[in-house]
Design a protein around this motif. Structure first.
Motif, short mmCIF file in Angstrom:
data_model
loop_
_atom_site.label_atom_id
_atom_site.label_comp_id
_atom_site.label_asym_id
_atom_site.label_seq_id
_atom_site.Cartn_x
_atom_site.Cartn_y
_atom_site.Cartn_z
N CYS A 185 45.85 -126.75 82.75
CA CYS A 185 45.90 -125.50 83.51
C CYS A 185 47.06 -124.66 83.01
N SER A 186 46.78 -123.59 82.29
CA SER A 186 47.85 -122.64 81.98
C SER A 186 48.15 -121.81 83.22
N ARG B 24 44.38 -122.90 100.82
CA ARG B 24 45.56 -122.05 100.57
C ARG B 24 45.58 -121.52 99.14
N PHE B 25 44.59 -121.87 98.33
CA PHE B 25 44.52 -121.38 96.97
C PHE B 25 44.10 -119.91 97.01
N PRO B 26 44.66 -119.00 96.25
CA PRO B 26 45.65 -119.16 95.20
C PRO B 26 47.11 -118.99 95.63
N GLU B 27 47.36 -118.72 96.91
CA GLU B 27 48.75 -118.55 97.34
C GLU B 27 49.59 -119.79 97.02
N ASN B 28 49.03 -120.95 97.27
CA ASN B 28 49.70 -122.21 96.95
C ASN B 28 48.78 -122.99 96.03
N MET B 29 49.15 -123.04 94.76
CA MET B 29 48.30 -123.70 93.76
C MET B 29 48.71 -125.14 93.48
N ARG B 30 49.85 -125.53 93.98
CA ARG B 30 50.37 -126.85 93.62
C ARG B 30 49.99 -127.96 94.59
N SER B 31 49.63 -127.61 95.79
CA SER B 31 49.31 -128.67 96.75
C SER B 31 47.89 -128.48 97.26
N LEU C 294 50.46 -116.66 85.14
CA LEU C 294 51.14 -117.49 84.16
C LEU C 294 52.61 -117.66 84.54
N GLU C 295 53.22 -116.61 85.01
CA GLU C 295 54.62 -116.66 85.44
C GLU C 295 54.80 -117.51 86.70
N LYS C 296 53.76 -117.61 87.53
CA LYS C 296 53.82 -118.40 88.76
C LYS C 296 53.52 -119.88 88.51
N ASN D 147 54.11 -124.73 84.66
CA ASN D 147 54.48 -124.88 83.25
C ASN D 147 54.76 -123.51 82.64
N ARG D 148 55.76 -122.84 83.15
CA ARG D 148 56.06 -121.49 82.68
C ARG D 148 56.36 -121.51 81.19
N PRO D 149 55.67 -120.68 80.43
CA PRO D 149 55.87 -120.69 78.99
C PRO D 149 57.18 -120.01 78.59
#
Length: 170
Positions: A81-82, A90-97, A141-143, A146-148
């Motif tokens: 996932c880039s 809660r997606f996309p506000e919270n994408m990690r949980s 991408l900034e959120k 794995n920020r590039p």
């Protein structure tokens, strides 16, 4: 305990057809994608918890980032996932949980597939449809976790710009 093979048998009954009606192709067991201009919307599942849970990943990929000449994927299907994350209410506000969907029994699989379709319609598809430009892609991408670095951000910008020039939305 469920395996991807068992899940594949259960999803073939109706879930895959429902995903096709939403415009997604099925690449392999619980791996769905659709193409929009230079972008690919992707959902894929991973069995976790010794076969008792399913986690769904949501991302938008652009092959022009990796191959600005032909716009072909270096690897497909991919499992990175880039931008994006795990599916939940809660997606996309919270994408990690994201949510882990119960799939230990056939009844749980049936209920989880219904919940997944609801979340795809209410959360994932609207987010996919939001990603239509370099700016929206870069925003997410900034959120991402794995920020590039600056070099990778320049590669993303160049690849998406080329992709948007060569492939229009229909």
């Amino acid at each position: 305990m469920t395996t991807l093979t068992q899940l594949d048998k259960l999803t073939n009954q109706s879930f895959n057809n429902k995903m096709r009606r939403r415009g997604f192709a099925i690449e392999k067991t619980f791996y769905f994608w659709r193409k929009r201009g230079p972008f690919f919307d992707v959902l894929w599942g991973e069995i976790i918890g010794s076969g008792s849970s399913l986690r769904i990943f949501v991302t938008v990929m652009c092959p022009w980032i990796d191959d600005p000449v032909t716009g072909e994927f270096v690897e497909f299907p991919f499992r990175t996932c880039s931008i994006g994350g795990t599916l939940s209410g809660r997606f996309p506000e919270n994408m990690r949980s994201g949510v882990n969907f119960d799939v230990a029994t056939e009844d749980e699989v049936t209920q989880s597939l219904e919940n997944i379709l609801k979340l795809v319609d209410e959360n994932a598809v609207p987010w996919f449809n939001e990603i239509v430009s370099l700016e929206t892609y870069q925003f997410y991408l900034e959120k991402s976790a794995n920020r590039p670095d600056a070099k990778d951000r320049a590669k993303v910008k160049k690849g998406i710009a080329i992709g948007l020039q060569r492939e229009s939305y229909q």
